[in-house]
Structures are given as C-alpha cells and as structure tokens.
Enzyme design. Structure first.
Site, PDB file in Angstrom:
ATOM      1  N   CYS A   2       0.851  -1.175   0.000  1.00 60.48           N
ATOM      2  CA  CYS A   2       0.000   0.000   0.000  1.00 60.48           C
ATOM      3  C   CYS A   2       0.894   1.235   0.000  1.00 60.48           C
ATOM      4  O   CYS A   2       2.038   1.188   0.425  1.00 60.48           O
ATOM      5  CB  CYS A   2      -0.871   0.021   1.248  1.00 60.48           C
ATOM      6  SG  CYS A   2      -1.801  -1.492   1.472  1.00 60.48           S
ATOM      7  N   ARG A  27       1.879   1.465  -5.994  1.00 60.00           N
ATOM      8  CA  ARG A  27       2.073   0.543  -4.865  1.00 60.00           C
ATOM      9  C   ARG A  27       0.806  -0.249  -4.555  1.00 60.00           C
ATOM     10  O   ARG A  27       0.849  -1.249  -3.853  1.00 60.00           O
ATOM     11  CB  ARG A  27       2.494   1.330  -3.627  1.00 60.00           C
ATOM     12  CG  ARG A  27       3.896   1.878  -3.722  1.00 60.00           C
ATOM     13  CD  ARG A  27       4.295   2.485  -2.413  1.00 60.00           C
ATOM     14  NE  ARG A  27       4.446   1.491  -1.386  1.00 60.00           N
ATOM     15  CZ  ARG A  27       5.596   1.051  -0.932  1.00 60.00           C
ATOM     16  NH1 ARG A  27       6.715   1.506  -1.435  1.00 60.00           N
ATOM     17  NH2 ARG A  27       5.655   0.144   0.018  1.00 60.00           N
ATOM     18  N   TRP A  73      -3.673  -1.951  -1.445  1.00 60.04           N
ATOM     19  CA  TRP A  73      -3.604  -3.234  -2.157  1.00 60.04           C
ATOM     20  C   TRP A  73      -4.152  -4.251  -1.166  1.00 60.04           C
ATOM     21  O   TRP A  73      -3.518  -4.536  -0.144  1.00 60.04           O
ATOM     22  CB  TRP A  73      -2.154  -3.545  -2.546  1.00 60.04           C
ATOM     23  CG  TRP A  73      -2.042  -4.792  -3.359  1.00 60.04           C
ATOM     24  CD1 TRP A  73      -2.212  -4.905  -4.712  1.00 60.04           C
ATOM     25  CD2 TRP A  73      -1.734  -6.109  -2.886  1.00 60.04           C
ATOM     26  NE1 TRP A  73      -2.036  -6.216  -5.098  1.00 60.04           N
ATOM     27  CE2 TRP A  73      -1.737  -6.981  -3.990  1.00 60.04           C
ATOM     28  CE3 TRP A  73      -1.469  -6.643  -1.627  1.00 60.04           C
ATOM     29  CZ2 TRP A  73      -1.483  -8.331  -3.895  1.00 60.04           C
ATOM     30  CZ3 TRP A  73      -1.205  -8.001  -1.523  1.00 60.04           C
ATOM     31  CH2 TRP A  73      -1.220  -8.828  -2.657  1.00 60.04           C
ATOM     32  N   ASN A  99       0.165  -0.157   6.336  1.00 57.37           N
ATOM     33  CA  ASN A  99       0.671  -1.048   5.283  1.00 57.37           C
ATOM     34  C   ASN A  99       1.297  -2.239   5.998  1.00 57.37           C
ATOM     35  O   ASN A  99       2.162  -2.051   6.843  1.00 57.37           O
ATOM     36  CB  ASN A  99       1.729  -0.282   4.463  1.00 57.37           C
ATOM     37  CG  ASN A  99       2.376  -1.126   3.385  1.00 57.37           C
ATOM     38  OD1 ASN A  99       1.849  -2.176   3.015  1.00 57.37           O
ATOM     39  ND2 ASN A  99       3.508  -0.677   2.894  1.00 57.37           N
ATOM     40  N   GLY A 100       0.859  -3.448   5.691  1.00 54.16           N
ATOM     41  CA  GLY A 100       1.396  -4.622   6.378  1.00 54.16           C
ATOM     42  C   GLY A 100       0.268  -5.558   6.752  1.00 54.16           C
ATOM     43  O   GLY A 100      -0.847  -5.427   6.233  1.00 54.16           O
ATOM     44  N   GLU A 482      11.328 -14.620 -18.341  1.00 57.12           N
ATOM     45  CA  GLU A 482      11.007 -13.198 -18.173  1.00 57.12           C
ATOM     46  C   GLU A 482       9.968 -12.752 -19.211  1.00 57.12           C
ATOM     47  O   GLU A 482       9.037 -12.013 -18.902  1.00 57.12           O
ATOM     48  CB  GLU A 482      12.303 -12.381 -18.257  1.00 57.12           C
ATOM     49  CG  GLU A 482      12.141 -10.868 -18.242  1.00 57.12           C
ATOM     50  CD  GLU A 482      11.468 -10.309 -16.994  1.00 57.12           C
ATOM     51  OE1 GLU A 482      11.246 -11.058 -16.026  1.00 57.12           O
ATOM     52  OE2 GLU A 482      11.125  -9.112 -17.001  1.00 57.12           O
ATOM     53  N   LYS A 486       6.180 -11.229 -18.319  1.00 60.12           N
ATOM     54  CA  LYS A 486       5.683  -9.921 -18.776  1.00 60.12           C
ATOM     55  C   LYS A 486       4.321 -10.079 -19.440  1.00 60.12           C
ATOM     56  O   LYS A 486       3.405  -9.298 -19.206  1.00 60.12           O
ATOM     57  CB  LYS A 486       6.660  -9.259 -19.756  1.00 60.12           C
ATOM     58  CG  LYS A 486       7.940  -8.741 -19.162  1.00 60.12           C
ATOM     59  CD  LYS A 486       7.811  -7.495 -18.312  1.00 60.12           C
ATOM     60  CE  LYS A 486       7.795  -7.849 -16.858  1.00 60.12           C
ATOM     61  NZ  LYS A 486       9.033  -7.972 -16.190  1.00 60.12           N
ATOM     62  N   GLU A 489       1.565 -10.850 -16.819  1.00 61.02           N
ATOM     63  CA  GLU A 489       1.153  -9.816 -15.863  1.00 61.02           C
ATOM     64  C   GLU A 489       0.460  -8.627 -16.489  1.00 61.02           C
ATOM     65  O   GLU A 489      -0.402  -8.027 -15.865  1.00 61.02           O
ATOM     66  CB  GLU A 489       2.308  -9.398 -14.942  1.00 61.02           C
ATOM     67  CG  GLU A 489       3.473  -8.718 -15.568  1.00 61.02           C
ATOM     68  CD  GLU A 489       4.527  -8.358 -14.511  1.00 61.02           C
ATOM     69  OE1 GLU A 489       5.697  -8.352 -14.862  1.00 61.02           O
ATOM     70  OE2 GLU A 489       4.196  -8.058 -13.357  1.00 61.02           O
ATOM     71  N   HIS A 505       9.422 -33.738 -24.022  1.00 59.44           N
ATOM     72  CA  HIS A 505       9.083 -34.437 -22.771  1.00 59.44           C
ATOM     73  C   HIS A 505       7.694 -34.043 -22.263  1.00 59.44           C
ATOM     74  O   HIS A 505       7.396 -34.244 -21.094  1.00 59.44           O
ATOM     75  CB  HIS A 505      10.161 -34.171 -21.723  1.00 59.44           C
ATOM     76  CG  HIS A 505      11.521 -34.624 -22.178  1.00 59.44           C
ATOM     77  ND1 HIS A 505      11.857 -35.953 -22.282  1.00 59.44           N
ATOM     78  CD2 HIS A 505      12.586 -33.923 -22.627  1.00 59.44           C
ATOM     79  CE1 HIS A 505      13.107 -36.051 -22.746  1.00 59.44           C
ATOM     80  NE2 HIS A 505      13.563 -34.827 -22.968  1.00 59.44           N
ATOM     81  N   LYS A 604       3.334  -2.769  -7.013  1.00 58.16           N
ATOM     82  CA  LYS A 604       4.791  -2.730  -7.015  1.00 58.16           C
ATOM     83  C   LYS A 604       5.270  -2.782  -5.580  1.00 58.16           C
ATOM     84  O   LYS A 604       4.589  -2.332  -4.687  1.00 58.16           O
ATOM     85  CB  LYS A 604       5.256  -1.437  -7.685  1.00 58.16           C
ATOM     86  CG  LYS A 604       6.662  -1.563  -8.236  1.00 58.16           C
ATOM     87  CD  LYS A 604       6.883  -0.612  -9.364  1.00 58.16           C
ATOM     88  CE  LYS A 604       8.244  -0.817  -9.984  1.00 58.16           C
ATOM     89  NZ  LYS A 604       8.280  -1.978 -10.887  1.00 58.16           N
TER      90      LYS A 604
END
Ligand code: F6R
Length: 609
Positions: A2, A27, A73, A99-100, A482, A486, A489, A505, A604
C-alpha cells in the site's frame, strides 16, 4: 504494497496528499482515502477503485494543514469503500493508515467487539484505530498510546496515526514495512517510499524496524520500542529520485521501456575499466583478496529479479568459473538453508523493500553469511542492510511490470561477473571483449526499440491466442521466463516458459495452430539443436515468433515472425532479447486494451509475505 503519505506543516494538506497518492498509486490501486484534521475534527473521504474515484469526491475541499492518505492493495477484505483506509475509531478521534499485516487481528477483533467496539470494515488494520483509541484513555499522549498498542500486536506495519485532539501531530511507526520521513522547512511528510517526497524535500530519514516517531512541523522525535529514544539519521535523496512524469508517452511502462538506453548507461557509467579490462565496483565492501576465497555464488530475488538472477548465474559461471545458482528468495528462506562461509550471497531487488528478499538477507546474515545487494532505490531497507553492493541507478520505476530495472539488474550482474572473472581466470582479452560489448549495449538497445512498430504487428498476430509458450535453451531459458512473466502480468494471457530441450518431454502435446511459441534464440553453440526443436513445433503447425541475432535461412523457413536483435557477447543476450519481449508483451496488452501500468491484482514493491 500500500502507499502511505502524511503531511503536517503550514500548507493545505489535502492537495499535497492527493499529489503524493498519485505518485504512490503504483504501490496499490484498488481503493484510496484521505483524512485531514479540520479544526478539532477528523474529516475523512474514501473511495473504492482507482484514485480518480477519490479525486471525484473533491478531497481538496477539506481544509486543514495536517492529514494523511493511503492507496490500498487488499490483503484482508475486498476492495470496497468500507475497507479503504483511513480507519477511524468509533468516536472519530483517532485515524490510522497502515501497510502490512496484523497477524493477531482476529483475536483482537473478538476482544474489542466484546468490549463494545463496532467494526466497520473487514480489514486487519482497523483494530489499530480502536486499540490506540482505547490506550489514549490512560496514556499520556498519542506517542505513548501508539507504543502501548504496538506491544500487543503481532505482524508487520508501516503505520501513521493522527488524533483529532493533538493538532498538527502525526505518529509514525515501522516494523517490516518501509516508512520514510521527509524533512522540510516548517513542514514534515511521512511516506512509504521516497517517490512521494522528492518533489518536497531531498532531506529524509528512514525509520528502522521497531521505531516510533512523533512528528510535528518543527521536527521529529524517534523512539525505538526496544531501546528508547534514538537520534534519527538523515540522508539526502539521490538526484534521480524525483519522478519526472510520463512525458510524451501514453503510460509509464512504454516510457520506461524507451528509457533503457539511458538507464543502462547510468548502470554502466564510470564502472568500465578499459585500462585493465575489468570493472570498478566501489560499493562492494569486499576486497579482491576476500573474493578470491569465494567458492560459489548464490543469487536470490523474487519475480523478475529472480529471473535476472538466473541470467546472472549463467554469466558468473561462464565468466568467473564459479559455481553459481539462483533461487526465489521466499523459497530459500523457508528451507532452513545451509549458509557457508565461502559462498557469496547476492540479493537482487529493484525496490529494496521486497519482504521475502529482505527476510532472506536477514536469515543469511543471522547465520554469518556475507550478502551483497543489487538494488535500485538508494537508501532502501535492503541497501541499508546488506554488507555492500551495486546500485543500479536505473532511476524510479513506476510501472508495476519491471522493465528498465530488469535490464539494469542483468547489466549489474554482468559487471559482477566480469569483476569476479578478472580476479580469477578471465583473461584480459576476454575481459576486454565483454567490456566492449557492455559499452555498446545502450546503443544496441536503441536499435531494438526502433523496431517497436514491427513488434506491434507481430503482437497483433498472437493477441487472440488463449495461451503461449516461451522457450530458450541454457542461458536463454531465463529470457523465456522473463518474456512469459511480462505477457502474463500485463496482457493477462496464460504464458508458460520451459527450456527448449524439454519440448519432447511433454509440452509438444499442446502444440497446434492455436498455440504460439515465442523462442529466444541466440546465435550460440546450441543454435542447431534449438532449430531442430523449432522444426518439431513447425511440423505440428504451431506458430513461432523468433527473437534472434542469428541470420540462418532455416529460421526464415520455420518462423512465422522474426524479431532481429543485434549481435552481442553471449552473456548479454538477456538484455537485448528482453527489450524485444517487453515490447511484445506491451503491444499485446495494449492491443487488448489492458491497463499496462497498473495490472489487476498486482502492486509494485511487495512488502508483505
Ligand atoms: C515483474 C515484477 C515483479 C518484481 C518482484 C520483485 O514485472 O515487477 O516480479 O520483479 O516483485 O520486486 P523487487 O525487484 O522490487 O524486489
């Protein structure tokens, strides 16, 4: 996760809080709220959804020079207005932003409910407002009430509290979630990260875990819950901290992708030593002699930083001939890892605040291991806690999906690989080759960027796929990981990366004309083998997008689309190919109309476990 911003001073608080929230929106962005001390009352406004919903309620109309704001968030409870912060005590005297995660919130809720407290949200955070209010009845002041409350809660917090009866006063506290105080002239700010402070002041003070600070416009007093009063240290923010806006770009992600020639030049700036064909790394705090005793390297990080670490492991093994592996920081710390004296631990993080990366660092240090950091945010928790390291100097990264930080991580790991190599067996000639390749990198990234339009047309061909495979062999496998991350997300397309050699396989069973494969195909020793795998995909009518520096007619025959990247040293393919894959994911997401800067469910700087 947050975002937290608070202000006390001589100016109107609400516009400053809204500006801070805009800078912090990356955030967390599922709801937001502000509260302002208005004469002797607290006036709060909250809204679910993006910050514009709060802005539409005109928070600037609340007058007052002390207040705080929060962008959320969600961890406990959905993204509703009731769950948005600030949370207030039932009599509206105390407000908190947090935040937490409060781990014993359920027990505390039950106890407070039995005492007659009415809960208005489903959040764990709300207990803090009620507990602090209860403590205020017996404590001498807000600072004491907050300290008493923190002694009974378990969990993590970056917390700011305001009391309607203590004008122009804020109390902030930190345990596991970052809190930084901005020091101005007759004004003070509190934030969850420096991005929100840089436009007001360059002088900041980071709270340490266990600190509680009393803040007024004239200054602050910091108390450690364990050791009592302590003298706060201040630092000056780095010149790149001030976020410069999106410029002519439609969003931060595209801006940050296009900034990579400059961000890479900053990462490499002043570090390439062409005289001795090595690199200069001033901040490592480990001597060449000590590094000679290193027998292995372990790299830790989360998400993109972990993938950069996988590429770093290939580079260090091949250039320094040191056994190197990379592991997700969260997995590492929970498996009671063996920590060894002659292993160099490298933690990689853009924000320097990722909870699991920090926790892994502390676990290694507790067991006597030596940790160096590769980090972007100057003065972040990680930067302060590691024994030494390399700053990436990529500049602020606002978009949630990491782009320029990833390439700067890989470049920083390449610097480390050269340094370790040159104090071992990497010859001056071989050192010189990679130094020249590093020097050429920013201009080569510009070449990849110039193909953005072509990559957009490739993206248009696959945007309707439901799923995509990403492949790469050996050192190219992390590039595929990577690229897939991308796409997942920001475009919300299912994407899976696997080593090209694994095709037969299992994954081959899924290949048909509706399953595109994106192949990272460097022109290296494995090219022939990888081309055989492409032939197997092509034989099952699977569309193939190839990202390559190889000019091989067989690729032309097999691939549906080819994106060419410049030739470089084998170690540096991840940088150039990742830029192409960032553009690919960006254009797919953009064509699908997704919000690339703020993808759903993400935030983020993951400061919770
Ligand atoms: C992906 C992404 C995340 C972060 C991860 C670690 O695009 O941004 O996977 O890389 O959360 O973050 P830092 O580097 O701040 O530790």
């Amino acid at each position: 996760m947050c975002g937290i911003i608070a202000y006390t001073g001589t100016q109107q608080a609400a516009p400053i809080l809204m500006d801070g929230l805009r800078r912090l929106a990356y955030r967390g962005y599922d709801s937001a709220g502000v509260v302002v001390q208005n004469r002797s009352k607290l006036k709060a406004l909250r809204a679910a959804g993006k910050l514009e919903n709060l802005a539409a309620r005109k928070p600037e109309s609340i007058k007052g020079t002390c207040g705080m704001g929060h962008t959320r968030w969600a961890t406990h409870g959905e993204a509703t207005e009731a769950n948005a912060h600030p949370h207030l005590s039932n009599d509206q005297r105390v407000a908190i932003i947090h935040n937490g995660i409060i781990e014993n919130a359920d027990q505390l809720r039950t106890r407070l409910s039995n005492e007659g407290v009415e809960f208005l949200s489903e959040t764990d955070s709300e207990v803090l407002a009620h507990l602090i209010r209860r403590e205020l009845d017996s404590a001498e002041n807000l600072l004491d009430a907050v300290c008493n409350t923190l002694k009974i809660i378990q969990g993590t917090y970056g917390l700011v509290v305001i009391d309607s009866e203590q004008p122009n006063t804020l109390v902030a506290a930190r345990a596991g979630s970052p809190v930084v105080i901005g020091i101005g002239e007759n004004e003070m700010l509190v934030a969850s990260d420096t991005t929100a402070l840089a436009s007001h002041t360059r002088e900041v003070s980071h709270l340490l875990d266990g600190d509680v600070a009393l803040i007024t416009p004239k200054g602050m007093q910091v108390r450690s819950l364990d050791t009592g009063l302590r003298e706060p240290q201040t630092t000056q923010l780095d010149e790149h901290t001030a976020e410069t806006g999106r410029g002519e770009f439609p969003n931060y992600m595209l801006k940050e992708i296009f900034e990579q020639p400059e961000s890479l030049a900053r990462t490499l700036g002043g570090r390439l030593d062409k005289r001795f064909n090595t690199v200069r790394l001033g901040g490592l705090n480990v001597s060449a002699r000590e590094l000679l005793d290193v027998r292995a390297v372990k790299i830790l990080g989360c998400g993109t930083a972990y993938y950069a670490g996988l590429s770093g492991a290939h580079m260090i093994e091949s250039l320094a001939r040191l056994s190197t592996s990379a592991e997700p920081a969260a997995e590492f710390r929970y498996r009671n890892p063996v920590i060894e004296r002659d292993v160099l631990y490298v933690v990689v993080s853009q924000s320097g605040e990722t909870f699991d990366t920090l926790a892994a660092t502390r676990e290694i240090q507790r067991k006597g291991g030596q940790v160096i950091g590769i980090n972007n945010v100057v003065g972040s928790s990680l930067a302060r806690e590691v024994d030494g390291g390399i700053y990436m100097h990529a500049g602020p990264e606002i978009s949630v999906a990491s782009t320029k930080a990833y390439t700067s991580m890989v470049a920083s790991l390449a610097l480390l690989a050269v340094y370790l190599g040159r104090i071992r067996d990497l010859s001056p000639e071989a050192g010189g080759q990679i130094i020249s390749a590093l020097e050429a990198l920013p201009a080569q990234v510009t070449e990849v960027l110039s193909q953005s339009e072509e990559i957009a047309s490739v993206a248009a061909q696959v945007q309707n796929a439901k799923s995509a495979f990403f492949i790469g062999r050996a050192a190219a496998h992390p590039i595929a990981l990577e690229g897939a991350l991308k796409l997942k997300e920001i475009a919300y397309l299912h994407a899976e990366a696997y080593p090209t050699s694994e095709l037969k396989h299992g994954p081959l069973a899924l290949i048909d004309e509706n399953m595109p494969t994106v192949a990272a195909l460097p022109n290296d020793d494995l090219l022939d083998k990888s081309i055989s795998s492409l032939a197997e995909i092509n034989a099952r009518r699977g569309p193939i997008v190839v990202i390559t520096n190889a000019n091989d007619p067989r690729i032309e025959k097999l691939a549906s689309h080819i994106v060419r990247v410049p030739d470089t040293h084998d170690a540096l393919h991840p940088v150039l190919m990742a830029v192409a894959l960032q553009l690919f994911a960006y254009h797919v997401a953009n064509a699908l109309g997704k919000d690339v800067d703020q993808p759903r469910n993400l935030a983020k700087s993951v400061t919770v476990e």
